[in-house]
Design a protein around this motif. Structure first.
Motif, PDB file in Angstrom:
ATOM      1  N   ASN A  71       0.825  -1.211   0.000  1.00  0.00           N
ATOM      2  CA  ASN A  71       0.000   0.000   0.000  1.00  0.00           C
ATOM      3  C   ASN A  71       0.857   1.258   0.000  1.00  0.00           C
ATOM      4  OD1 ASN A  71      -2.205  -1.703   0.093  1.00  0.00           O
ATOM      5  ND2 ASN A  71      -2.489  -1.483   2.300  1.00  0.00           N
ATOM      6  N   THR A 169      -8.107   1.697  -4.847  1.00  0.00           N
ATOM      7  CA  THR A 169      -8.360   0.775  -3.738  1.00  0.00           C
ATOM      8  C   THR A 169      -9.842   0.432  -3.653  1.00  0.00           C
ATOM      9  OG1 THR A 169      -8.447   2.611  -2.154  1.00  0.00           O
ATOM     10  CG2 THR A 169      -6.347   1.440  -2.380  1.00  0.00           C
ATOM     11  N   GLY A 170     -10.706   1.394  -3.953  1.00  0.00           N
ATOM     12  CA  GLY A 170     -12.142   1.113  -3.988  1.00  0.00           C
ATOM     13  C   GLY A 170     -12.479   0.050  -5.020  1.00  0.00           C
ATOM     14  N   HIS A 172     -10.406  -2.260  -6.086  1.00  0.00           N
ATOM     15  CA  HIS A 172      -9.877  -3.525  -5.557  1.00  0.00           C
ATOM     16  C   HIS A 172     -10.838  -4.138  -4.533  1.00  0.00           C
ATOM     17  CE1 HIS A 172      -6.098  -2.560  -7.544  1.00  0.00           C
ATOM     18  NE2 HIS A 172      -5.601  -3.717  -7.163  1.00  0.00           N
ATOM     19  N   VAL A 173     -11.372  -3.307  -3.636  1.00  0.00           N
ATOM     20  CA  VAL A 173     -12.320  -3.810  -2.635  1.00  0.00           C
ATOM     21  C   VAL A 173     -13.569  -4.338  -3.332  1.00  0.00           C
ATOM     22  CG1 VAL A 173     -13.837  -3.129  -0.725  1.00  0.00           C
ATOM     23  CG2 VAL A 173     -11.441  -2.374  -0.755  1.00  0.00           C
ATOM     24  N   TRP A 174     -14.060  -3.592  -4.305  1.00  0.00           N
ATOM     25  CA  TRP A 174     -15.255  -3.994  -5.058  1.00  0.00           C
ATOM     26  C   TRP A 174     -15.044  -5.341  -5.755  1.00  0.00           C
ATOM     27  CZ3 TRP A 174     -16.074  -3.599 -10.623  1.00  0.00           C
ATOM     28  CH2 TRP A 174     -17.390  -3.855 -11.002  1.00  0.00           C
ATOM     29  N   HIS A 177     -10.724  -7.843  -3.426  1.00  0.00           N
ATOM     30  CA  HIS A 177      -9.306  -7.885  -3.016  1.00  0.00           C
ATOM     31  C   HIS A 177      -9.008  -6.673  -2.150  1.00  0.00           C
ATOM     32  CE1 HIS A 177      -8.710 -11.099  -5.904  1.00  0.00           C
ATOM     33  NE2 HIS A 177      -9.260 -10.333  -6.819  1.00  0.00           N
ATOM     34  N   ASN A 178      -9.368  -6.733  -0.886  1.00  0.00           N
ATOM     35  CA  ASN A 178      -9.180  -5.596   0.013  1.00  0.00           C
ATOM     36  C   ASN A 178      -7.696  -5.409   0.301  1.00  0.00           C
ATOM     37  OD1 ASN A 178      -9.087  -3.745   2.088  1.00  0.00           O
ATOM     38  ND2 ASN A 178     -10.888  -4.571   3.122  1.00  0.00           N
ATOM     39  N   PHE A 180      -6.276  -3.498   2.318  1.00  0.00           N
ATOM     40  CA  PHE A 180      -5.985  -3.058   3.677  1.00  0.00           C
ATOM     41  C   PHE A 180      -5.974  -4.203   4.695  1.00  0.00           C
ATOM     42  CE2 PHE A 180      -7.930   0.547   1.436  1.00  0.00           C
ATOM     43  CZ  PHE A 180      -6.817   1.371   1.412  1.00  0.00           C
ATOM     44  N   LEU A 181      -6.030  -5.430   4.218  1.00  0.00           N
ATOM     45  CA  LEU A 181      -6.017  -6.569   5.131  1.00  0.00           C
ATOM     46  C   LEU A 181      -4.617  -6.948   5.568  1.00  0.00           C
ATOM     47  CD1 LEU A 181      -8.729  -8.850   3.472  1.00  0.00           C
ATOM     48  CD2 LEU A 181      -8.961  -7.313   5.433  1.00  0.00           C
ATOM     49  N   TYR A 184      -2.378 -11.104   1.378  1.00  0.00           N
ATOM     50  CA  TYR A 184      -3.326 -11.697   0.438  1.00  0.00           C
ATOM     51  C   TYR A 184      -3.114 -13.191   0.323  1.00  0.00           C
ATOM     52  CZ  TYR A 184      -3.278  -6.766  -0.664  1.00  0.00           C
ATOM     53  OH  TYR A 184      -3.295  -5.417  -0.561  1.00  0.00           O
TER      54      TYR A 184
END
Length: 185
Positions: A71, A169-170, A172-174, A177-178, A180-181, A184
């Motif tokens: 990140n 990043t939005g 990726h989350v959608w 694939h978050n 911010f975890l 992976y």
């Protein structure tokens, strides 16, 4: 995997065409921009479709928690993409800011993705960016540094970087694939 490789090869061909065949590119004139831009868009579509369709074949396991470094590197990469346009204080210090950003992008993604498709995609893009820098340095000669930039340019680039980073990043989350975890794997 075939679509992924075709997309990567089309991306490389579209980007190095001007460097390896300047006479052919010059003959196309301004009308050549459309087909090249279309080639780049098609290459991106092929890479995305090919990557998403590729079978997961693990090659190495990313280090747990390395996603946080990814990140941070991605913030640096996105900022690097804008250095030339924003005319910040780094504009006269980095000859290839967009290609440098692409190398950072590739490294960041290789840190968190240890499968074959990721190695082909991100490794291929990273190698292309390094090769492109070497080709430019060889063919363009000595770099004529632009005028020094201002902190105002950096501030503008930082704001744009944060907006683009939020969008990426939005997405990726959608897609599930978050980033911010922290990992992976």
């Amino acid at each position: 995997m075939t679509l992924l490789i075709l997309g990567l090869l089309l991306w490389i061909a579209a980007h190095v065409f001007n460097r390896v065949a300047p006479e052919a590119r010059a003959k196309l004139g301004p009308k050549g921009r459309g087909p090249i831009a279309l080639s780049i868009l098609v290459s991106i579509a092929l890479m995305v479709l090919g990557y998403r369709a590729a079978e997961y074949l693990p090659v190495y396991t990313p280090v747990p928690g390395i996603g946080h470094l990814n990140n941070l590197l991605m913030l640096v990469a996105v900022f690097s993409f804008g250095i030339g346009s924003a005319k910040g204080v780094l504009v006269d210090k980095i000859r290839h800011p967009m290609l440098t950003g692409m190398v950072i992008f590739a490294i960041a993604h290789l840190l968190v993705n240890g499968d074959l498709a990721s190695i082909i995609l991100f490794g291929g893009l990273g190698l292309w960016a390094v090769a492109e820098m070497l080709i430019i340095n060889h063919t363009a000669g000595t770099w004529e540094r632009p005028a020094p930039g201002t902190i105002k340019g950096d501030l503008k680039n930082a704001v744009i970087t944060l907006v683009i980073y939020a969008i990426v990043t939005g997405i990726h989350v959608w897609l599930g694939h978050n980033p911010f975890l922290g990992t992976y794997a």
